[in-house]
Write an enzyme that holds these catalytic residues in place. Structure first.
Site, PDB file in Angstrom:
ATOM      1  N   GLY A  46      29.076 -26.514  -2.645  1.00 43.74           N
ATOM      2  CA  GLY A  46      29.773 -25.245  -2.795  1.00 43.74           C
ATOM      3  C   GLY A  46      28.851 -24.064  -2.694  1.00 43.74           C
ATOM      4  O   GLY A  46      27.641 -24.205  -2.522  1.00 43.74           O
ATOM      5  N   GLY A  48      28.082 -20.153  -4.528  1.00 49.21           N
ATOM      6  CA  GLY A  48      28.311 -19.225  -5.622  1.00 49.21           C
ATOM      7  C   GLY A  48      27.900 -17.839  -5.181  1.00 49.21           C
ATOM      8  O   GLY A  48      27.561 -17.613  -4.019  1.00 49.21           O
ATOM      9  N   GLY A  49      27.892 -16.908  -6.109  1.00 50.47           N
ATOM     10  CA  GLY A  49      27.528 -15.538  -5.784  1.00 50.47           C
ATOM     11  C   GLY A  49      26.104 -15.406  -5.279  1.00 50.47           C
ATOM     12  O   GLY A  49      25.812 -14.600  -4.408  1.00 50.47           O
ATOM     13  N   MET A  50      25.195 -16.196  -5.816  1.00 51.42           N
ATOM     14  CA  MET A  50      23.791 -16.093  -5.454  1.00 51.42           C
ATOM     15  C   MET A  50      23.293 -17.285  -4.656  1.00 51.42           C
ATOM     16  O   MET A  50      22.346 -17.168  -3.900  1.00 51.42           O
ATOM     17  CB  MET A  50      22.932 -15.961  -6.721  1.00 51.42           C
ATOM     18  CG  MET A  50      21.460 -15.757  -6.438  1.00 51.42           C
ATOM     19  SD  MET A  50      20.457 -15.673  -7.927  1.00 51.42           S
ATOM     20  CE  MET A  50      20.759 -13.995  -8.407  1.00 51.42           C
ATOM     21  N   VAL A  53      24.904 -24.704  -3.049  1.00 51.09           N
ATOM     22  CA  VAL A  53      24.555 -25.923  -3.760  1.00 51.09           C
ATOM     23  C   VAL A  53      24.864 -27.130  -2.882  1.00 51.09           C
ATOM     24  O   VAL A  53      25.970 -27.245  -2.344  1.00 51.09           O
ATOM     25  CB  VAL A  53      25.317 -26.034  -5.095  1.00 51.09           C
ATOM     26  CG1 VAL A  53      24.899 -27.292  -5.848  1.00 51.09           C
ATOM     27  CG2 VAL A  53      25.079 -24.798  -5.956  1.00 51.09           C
ATOM     28  N   LYS A  68      20.093 -26.380  -5.446  1.00 56.40           N
ATOM     29  CA  LYS A  68      20.595 -25.012  -5.303  1.00 56.40           C
ATOM     30  C   LYS A  68      19.552 -24.171  -4.601  1.00 56.40           C
ATOM     31  O   LYS A  68      18.381 -24.194  -4.958  1.00 56.40           O
ATOM     32  CB  LYS A  68      20.910 -24.433  -6.681  1.00 56.40           C
ATOM     33  CG  LYS A  68      21.524 -23.057  -6.627  1.00 56.40           C
ATOM     34  CD  LYS A  68      21.952 -22.608  -8.005  1.00 56.40           C
ATOM     35  CE  LYS A  68      22.630 -21.263  -7.961  1.00 56.40           C
ATOM     36  NZ  LYS A  68      23.071 -20.840  -9.284  1.00 56.40           N
ATOM     37  N   ASP A 161      28.865 -15.000 -15.552  1.00 60.99           N
ATOM     38  CA  ASP A 161      30.034 -15.371 -14.764  1.00 60.99           C
ATOM     39  C   ASP A 161      30.687 -16.622 -15.338  1.00 60.99           C
ATOM     40  O   ASP A 161      30.919 -17.591 -14.633  1.00 60.99           O
ATOM     41  CB  ASP A 161      29.634 -15.584 -13.305  1.00 60.99           C
ATOM     42  CG  ASP A 161      30.830 -15.610 -12.365  1.00 60.99           C
ATOM     43  OD1 ASP A 161      31.923 -15.143 -12.761  1.00 60.99           O
ATOM     44  OD2 ASP A 161      30.687 -16.126 -11.244  1.00 60.99           O
TER      45      ASP A 161
END
Length: 176
Positions: A46, A48-50, A53, A68, A161
């Protein structure tokens, strides 16, 4: 709970080698993934914002991990890279059964990465979308997550978050 992860279903990778990078076809489109020495990237989990992964295999330990990497990669500015590293160092200090473990923090070719415990039970967001929880189970879950977040807060770490999609579940349903 993780500081920043949005993990979905595993998307198998189809790769071709391009000098120093792999090109992978995923449900998210074509993505160039650096080869990280000591790891074999298996699938995209997936974004994420930063970070992005991946499921990977740590070769010397023959263990599956979540790998990550900073999303902006080579074009990330110094501040983004520092926040990414600070996240890894902060989480590595926690040592709580309901917080994902950090195994390694590294850098390859100028791109930082974090090797994390692979949590395979999906997200709380997906579980809640499927069926409502009984009140007692929901209260127990909230207590478990509150204790994990309290541990982070005691060490000066604030999760910026926290939401059901960012709470991962182990195969046995344990929240992380």
């Amino acid at each position: 709970a993780t500081l920043d992860s949005s993990v979905g279903n595993s998307a198998p990778l189809v790769s071709t080698v391009d000098a120093t990078r792999e090109v992978v076809e995923t449900e998210y489109g074509s993505i160039r993934v650096p080869s990280i020495p000591g790891y074999e990237v298996l699938s995209l989990l997936g974004r994420g914002g930063m970070g992005v992964v991946y499921e990977a295999r740590h070769l010397s330990l023959n263990r599956k991990v979540a790998l990550k990497m900073i999303r902006a990669g080579e074009i990330a500015d110094a501040g983004e890279i520092e926040r990414f590293r600070a996240e890894a160092q902060a989480v590595a200090q926690l040592g709580h059964p309901n917080i994902v473990q950090v195994y390694e923090v590294g850098d390859h070719g100028g791109i930082p990465f974090i090797s994390l415990e692979l949590v395979t039970g999906g997200s709380l967001g997906r579980r809640l979308a499927a069926t409502p929880q009984a009140p007692r189970d929901a209260a127990q879950l909230v207590e478990t997550l509150a204790r994990a977040i309290h541990t982070a807060h005691q060490r000066g770490i604030i999760h910026r978050d926290l939401k059901p999609a960012n709470v991962l579940l182990a195969a046995d349903g344990t929240p992380k």
